[in-house]
Design a protein around this motif. Structure first.
Motif, mmCIF file in Angstrom:
data_model
loop_
_atom_site.group_PDB
_atom_site.id
_atom_site.type_symbol
_atom_site.label_atom_id
_atom_site.label_comp_id
_atom_site.label_asym_id
_atom_site.label_seq_id
_atom_site.Cartn_x
_atom_site.Cartn_y
_atom_site.Cartn_z
ATOM 1 N N LEU A 161 33.227 19.463 43.487
ATOM 2 C CA LEU A 161 32.932 19.425 45.173
ATOM 3 C C LEU A 161 31.928 21.111 44.713
ATOM 4 C CD1 LEU A 161 33.986 17.786 47.572
ATOM 5 C CD2 LEU A 161 32.176 16.851 46.383
ATOM 6 N N ILE A 164 28.880 24.004 51.846
ATOM 7 C CA ILE A 164 29.766 23.346 53.012
ATOM 8 C C ILE A 164 29.381 23.937 54.027
ATOM 9 C CG2 ILE A 164 31.962 23.730 53.143
ATOM 10 C CD1 ILE A 164 31.964 20.976 51.233
ATOM 11 N N ALA A 180 31.052 16.435 55.330
ATOM 12 C CA ALA A 180 31.176 15.786 54.638
ATOM 13 C C ALA A 180 31.646 14.239 54.867
ATOM 14 C CB ALA A 180 32.948 16.052 54.177
ATOM 15 N N THR A 208 25.088 16.944 50.501
ATOM 16 C CA THR A 208 26.972 16.992 51.560
ATOM 17 C C THR A 208 27.897 15.921 50.574
ATOM 18 O OG1 THR A 208 24.781 16.698 53.151
ATOM 19 C CG2 THR A 208 27.800 15.833 53.436
ATOM 20 N N PRO A 209 29.344 17.126 50.537
ATOM 21 C CA PRO A 209 30.054 16.825 49.940
ATOM 22 C C PRO A 209 30.454 15.138 50.255
ATOM 23 C CG PRO A 209 30.835 18.507 50.556
ATOM 24 C CD PRO A 209 29.285 18.180 51.057
ATOM 25 N N ILE A 234 37.455 22.222 52.536
ATOM 26 C CA ILE A 234 36.141 22.913 52.907
ATOM 27 C C ILE A 234 36.961 23.923 53.913
ATOM 28 C CG2 ILE A 234 35.314 22.364 55.217
ATOM 29 C CD1 ILE A 234 34.481 19.213 54.302
#
Length: 811
Positions: A614, A619, A706, A750-751, A791
Motif C-alpha cells: 500500500l 492515505i 480505505a 484508495t487502499p 493508516i
C-alpha cells in the motif's frame, strides 16, 4: 522560544556538589537550578543546617503565614512517608520545635520503613539494624529546608504535575510529564497507555512538539480545565516554556554533547502545584555524573560492500560434510553468485571437489586483493585471532561473524568484549567517518539474504527451507536481531519477499541504527522492517534519528520491540546479549520518530505486508468502508475500529455512492435483504460482480479513505476455487472476483484490503491475490486492526513530512 538559561551558574552548582564527593543535588540546590532555568521561579527557601541555631530573623525571613519544613538527606527520597515534610505556623519557636522533632523522629521512621522494604535499602545501610541503623540514618541527615508555603489553587485529583529528565542508556536524555503526586507510579500503571504520563527524546523534540504530545494526557485535560467542574490553572504557554527549559537543559547536560561538563542522570520535579497561575515546585531531586567517552562511529558506507559484494571469502567450509560453512557456500552459489568470485580459506586444499570454480587459499595472508565480504563460520574461540588478522592485513571491507558464544551468555562475555575492544582500538586509529576500516556484522547471526547482491548466507539447508520463486523481490529490507524470528516470519508469510533480510545478532559492531541509516538513502528500498531485542549504548537515539530521516525521505518503517515485560526483557538478555530497556520509552521514541510499531509477531508481518503493498496508495484520513456478505463479519469489523492504540471512523457515504450501491443491489434482487449502512452486509447471495462493483464504488467515494472487503469464499455465488470443473466456482474465469480485484486495485489510489475467511481450499485464491500486490487476511478483525495501525502510522508520517515541508507522497 526565547529562554535565558544560566548554564554557567548551573554548572557551578554541579561542580560544588562534585567537589564535595556528591553525585546528587540537595533539594534547595534543585530549586537554585530551576531559578536559573529561564522558566518558572521556585518558592523562596532557606537551609537550616543540622547543629546550627538559626536566628528569629532568619526563620521569619520567608514570606507567608506558614512554613514548609523538609528533611535533607542523600538517602531519603520519599520524605512524606517518614514524616520528612511538615507544614507549621511561621513562628520561630514552632519552627524550632518541628525541626528538632524531625531530627529524631525521621531516622526512627526511616529505619522502620527500611525494615518493611528491604529491597529499597541504600547500600551502606545493608546489614544494619536497630540503633545502629537509626544512628546511621541520623548521621546522613544534613539539615532541614525551610520553604515558602504557597497554597495550591486546588487539591483535586489531577492538579499536580510531574516533569522529569532521565538519561537512558539507549535513547539518551528523555523528558517525561504527566499526573504528579505521591501516586504517580500507580497512575502510570493503571491508566491507559499515554493517558497518565508521556515521554519523548529531548534530542528530537522542543517544548512545542512535546506539548502536543502532552495534550493527549488526562493531566493536561485537568490542568486546562477541560473536565467537568474543573477550571484552568495554568496556561499553555507556561507548560511549553517549562518543557522547553527542561529539554534545553537535558540536551546541554547530555552524554551526546561533547562539551557537556556533567551529565544529568535524573532531574525530577514531583510535583509542580499551581497557585494563581504560577507553577510551584513542591519537591525536586537531581542526580548527575561525568560524561563517558563515546564509541567511534562505524563507517556505514561499508554496508554497501556487505550487501553487494563483488568478492566473497569464507572460512569454516568442510571438504567432507555439510557443516554450517558448507551450507552457506551452497546457498551463496544457489542464489547465482559467481563461483570464481568466491574464495574458501582452507589449509592444504587447492580445490573443493564439488566446486571446481571456487578458489581455495591457505589463509588471509595469501590474498592478492581485498575482499568485499569475509564470512567467518568457525568456532567462537577462533574469532578473536581472525578479527586481529583481518584488521592487521586490511583484508576485507566487511566481515560476517556467524558463530555464537560471543556474548549471549555471561560466560562468553569476555570473548565478545575482547573482539569489541580490538575493533574499537583499530577504529580509533583510523578515520571511519571517511569510510575507512572494516565493519563487522554479528556475532551470533544467521547472516544476510541479499537479492540485489545475489547471495544467501543463511545456514539452513535448501531441503529445510524451500525457496519461493518470484520474478522480483519487493522493495523492502527486513532487519532482525534474531535470525530465527526472520526465518520463521519469511517462511510463514512467503508473500513478503523483501529484497534484503539481515540478521544482526549481538551487534558486536554494526547496529540497528547503522542499518537504518544505510537504508534511508538506499534506492533499492521503500520499506524498512525492524525486529529489535535491545539497543547498544545510545544507539536507540541513533536509530530514531535514522527512522525520522527515512520517513522524511518517503520511506516506511515497521518496528517490533521484544522485551515488553520484565519476563520478556530477561529472555532477550539471555538470547542475543542485548540489554532490553524501558519498553514505554522505546515505543514512545520510535513511534514519534515516525515508525509504525507492531504489538505482536503477527501484527509485525501484517504491517510489513500492508506497507509493501500500500505504500504507493493515498492515505487521506481514517474513514473506513467495510463490506461483507456475512453478518458476523460486518459486526466484527465495526467492533474492531477502536482501541487504546488507534481510532478509525466508519465513513459516511455520499448520496451518489448510496444510490449507485442501491441500484446494484436492486438489480440483483438483493434489496429485500440488504440495508445500506457501513459496514455493509451484502448477503451471501451477492456474487463476484456485486462484490467487485460495490468495492469500486466505495473506493471512489471522497468520504472513504480505505476499503476492507470480505470475499465470502464459501458462498455458492462466488468464483473462488482453483482446480474445479464447475465454471460457476472457478476463480480463473475472466469475470471472477480474482480478476475484478486485480483490475480494481491496479487502477485506484484508495487502499483496498481483502479478507478470504476460509480453509486451505482457498489458499490458491489468497496466493494469487497476494502475488498481484493485494494484501489478504484470513480474519476480518485482524485486517481492520492492522489497517488501522498502518493508516495511523501513515498519517503521523505525513504530519512529520508536512512540518518539514516535505512531500507526503512516497517516490
Amino acid at each position: 522560544m526565547d529562554l535565558s538559561i544560566d548554564f554557567n551558574s548551573i554548572t557551578d552548582t554541579f561542580a560544588r556538589a562534585n567537589q564535595e564527593g556528591r553525585d546528587f543535588l540537595y533539594e534547595y540546590e534543585v530549586y537554585s537550578l530551576l531559578a536559573r532555568s529561564g522558566a518558572e521561579t521556585p518558592p523562596k527557601s532557606s537551609f537550616i543546617p543540622k547543629g546550627i541555631r538559626s536566628s528569629d530573623e532568619e526563620l521569619m525571613a520567608l514570606p507567608g503565614e506558614k512554613a514548609v519544613l523538609k528533611i535533607i538527606s542523600p538517602t531519603i527520597i520519599h520524605k512524606t512517608e517518614v514524616g520528612g515534610v511538615q507544614i507549621v505556623t511561621k513562628a520561630p519557636n514552632q519552627i524550632r520545635s518541628a525541626v528538632r522533632r524531625m531530627f529524631y523522629e525521621v531516622p526512627e521512621r526511616y529505619a522502620a520503613w527500611i525494615k518493611q522494604h528491604p529491597d529499597g535499602v541504600p547500600a551502606h545501610y545493608k546489614g544494619l539494624t536497630g540503633d545502629a541503623l537509626t544512628t546511621a540514618v541520623s548521621r546522613d541527615i544534613k539539615g532541614v529546608l525551610q520553604v515558602q508555603f504557597m497554597p495550591p489553587d486546588s487539591d483535586a485529583f489531577g492538579n499536580e504535575l510531574i516533569v522529569g529528565l532521565r538519561h537512558t542508556r539507549e535513547f539518551g536524555c528523555v523528558l517525561s510529564a504527566g499526573l504528579g503526586g505521591v501516586d504517580t507510579e500507580l497512575y502510570a500503571k493503571r491508566f491507559r497507555k499515554g493517558q497518565a504520563i508521556v515521554a519523548a527524546s529531548t534530542t528530537m523534540n522542543d517544548g512545542q512538539s512535546f506539548f502536543q504530545l502532552f495534550k493527549q494526557t488526562i493531566s493536561y485535560r485537568k490542568l486546562a480545565g477541560l473536565t467537568r467542574g474543573q477550571r484552568r490553572i495554568v496556561t499553555d504557554e507556561q507548560l511549553i516554556e517549562c518543557f522547553d527549559s527542561f529539554i534545553r537543559i537535558g540536551n546541554f547536560y547530555s552524554q551526546i554533547n561533547p562539551l557537556a561538563p556533567f551529565v544529568i542522570e535524573e532531574l525530577e520535579i514531583n510535583p509542580f502545584a499551581f497557585t494563581d497561575y504560577l507553577m510551584v515546585p513542591l519537591d525536586g531531586m537531581c542526580k548527575f555524573g561525568s560524561a563517558a567517552q563515546l564509541s567511534e562511529k562505524r563507517p556505514v558506507v561499508k554496508i554497501d560492500n556487505l550487501l553487494h559484494p563483488k568478492k566473497i571469502g569464507i572460512i569454516g567450509v568442510s571438504a567432507t560434510r555439510k557443516n554450517f560453512g558448507r551450507i552457506i557456500l551452497d546457498n551463496i552459489l544457489a542464489e547465482g553468485f559467481a563461483g570464481e568470485d568466491i574464495i574458501v580459506f582452507k589449509e592444504g586444499v587447492d580445490k573443493l571437489d564439488e566446486f571446481s570454480e571456487v578458489k581455495c587459499l591457505p589463509g588471509l595472508g595469501a590474498l592478492t586483493e581485498k575482499l568485499d565480504l569475509f564470512i567467518v563460520a568457525v568456532g567462537a574461540s577462533q574469532v578473536p585471532d581472525l578479527v586481529e588478522k583481518v584488521i592487521a592485513l586490511d583484508a576485507a571491507h566487511s566481515v560476517m561473524l556467524i558463530p555464537g558464544g560471543m556474548g549471549e551468555t555471561h560466560d562468553s562475555k569476555a570473548r565478545a568484549d575482547q573482539v569489541m575492544a580490538q575493533i574499537n582500538e583499530a577504529r580509533s586509529l583510523g578515520s571511519s567517518s571517511k569510510g575507512e576500516g572494516v565493519v563487522f556484522l554479528g556475532a551470533n547471526c544467521m547472516g544476510v539474504i541479499s537479492k540485489p547482491g545475489c547471495y544467501d548466507t543463511w545456514f539452513i539447508p535448501g531441503e529445510k527451507l524451500a525457496k519461493v520463486s518470484s520474478p522480483k523481490a519487493n522493495r523492502a529490507a527486513l532487519i532482525s536481531q534474531s535470525g530465527a524470528f526472520m526465518l520463521n516470519r519469511s517462511h510463514q508469510c512467503p508473500g513478503l519477499q523483501p529484497a534484503y533480510m539481515i540478521s544482526m545478532g549481538n551487534q558486536t559492531d554494526l547496529t540497528l541504527g547503522d542499518m537504518v541509516h544505510y537504508f534511508k538513502d538506499s534506492d533499492q528500498v521503500d520499506v524498512i522492517a525492524v525486529y529489535a531485542e535491545g539497543f547498544n549504548d545510545l544507539d536507540g537515539l541513533e536509530f530514531c534519528q535514522a527512522v525520522r530521516e527515512a520517513v522524511l525521505a518517503g520511506k516506511e518503517v515497521i518496528f517490533y520491540k521484544a522485551g515488553r515485560t520484565p519476563e520478556g526483557k530477561a529472555a532477550t538478555s539471555s538470547h542475543t546479549a542485548s540489554l532490553a530497556g524501558d519498553y514505554m520509552v522505546c515505543e514512545s521514541c520510535v513511534s514519534q520518530a515516525g515508525a509504525i510499531v507492531a504489538r505482536n509477531f503477527n501484527e509485525f508481518q501484517e504491517l510489513m505486508l500492508l506497507s509493501e503493498t500500500l505504500i504507493l496508495k493515498s492515505i487521506r484520513g481514517n474513514r473506513l468502508a467495510a463490506v461483507s456478505g456475512a453478518g458476523f463479519e460486518a459486526v466484527g469489523m465495526a467492533d474492531s475500529i477502536q482501541s487504546d492504540d488507534f481510532s478509525m471512523e466508519l465513513a459516511k457515504f455520499e448520496q451518489g455512492t448510496r444510490d449507485a450501491i442501491a441500484s446494484i443491489i436492486k438489480a440483483k434482487g438483493l434489496d429485500v435483504f440488504v440495508t445500506l449502512s457501513n459496514p455493509l452486509d451484502i448477503n451471501p447471495a451477492a456474487n463476484d460482480e456485486v462484490h467487485g462493483k460495490i468495492t469500486g464504488i466505495l473506493a471512489e467515494d471522497p468520504n472513504v479513505d480505505a476499503v476492507v472487503v470480505s470475499l465470502d469464499p464459501l458462498s455458492p455465488a462466488m468464483q473462488t476455487l482453483d482446480e474445479t470443473s464447475i465454471k460457476a466456482f472457478n476463480m480463473h474465469e475472466p469475470d471472477s472476483i480474482l480478476h475484478r480485484m486485480i483490475s480494481l486495485v491496479s487502477t485506484t489510489h484508495t487502499p483496498i484490503v481483502v479478507v478470504v475467511d476460509g480453509g486451505r481450499l482457498y489458499d490458491p485464491l489468497r496466493d494469487t491475490l497476494m502475488a498481484n500486490g493485494i494484501p489478504v487476511f484470513t480474519v476480518c478483525d485482524k485486517a481492520i486492526v492492522a489497517l488501522s495501525l498502518y493508516i495511523q502510522g501513515r498519517l503521523w508520517a505525513d504530519t512529520l513530512r508536512n512540518s518539514e515541508g516535505v512531500e507526503s507522497t512516497p517516490k
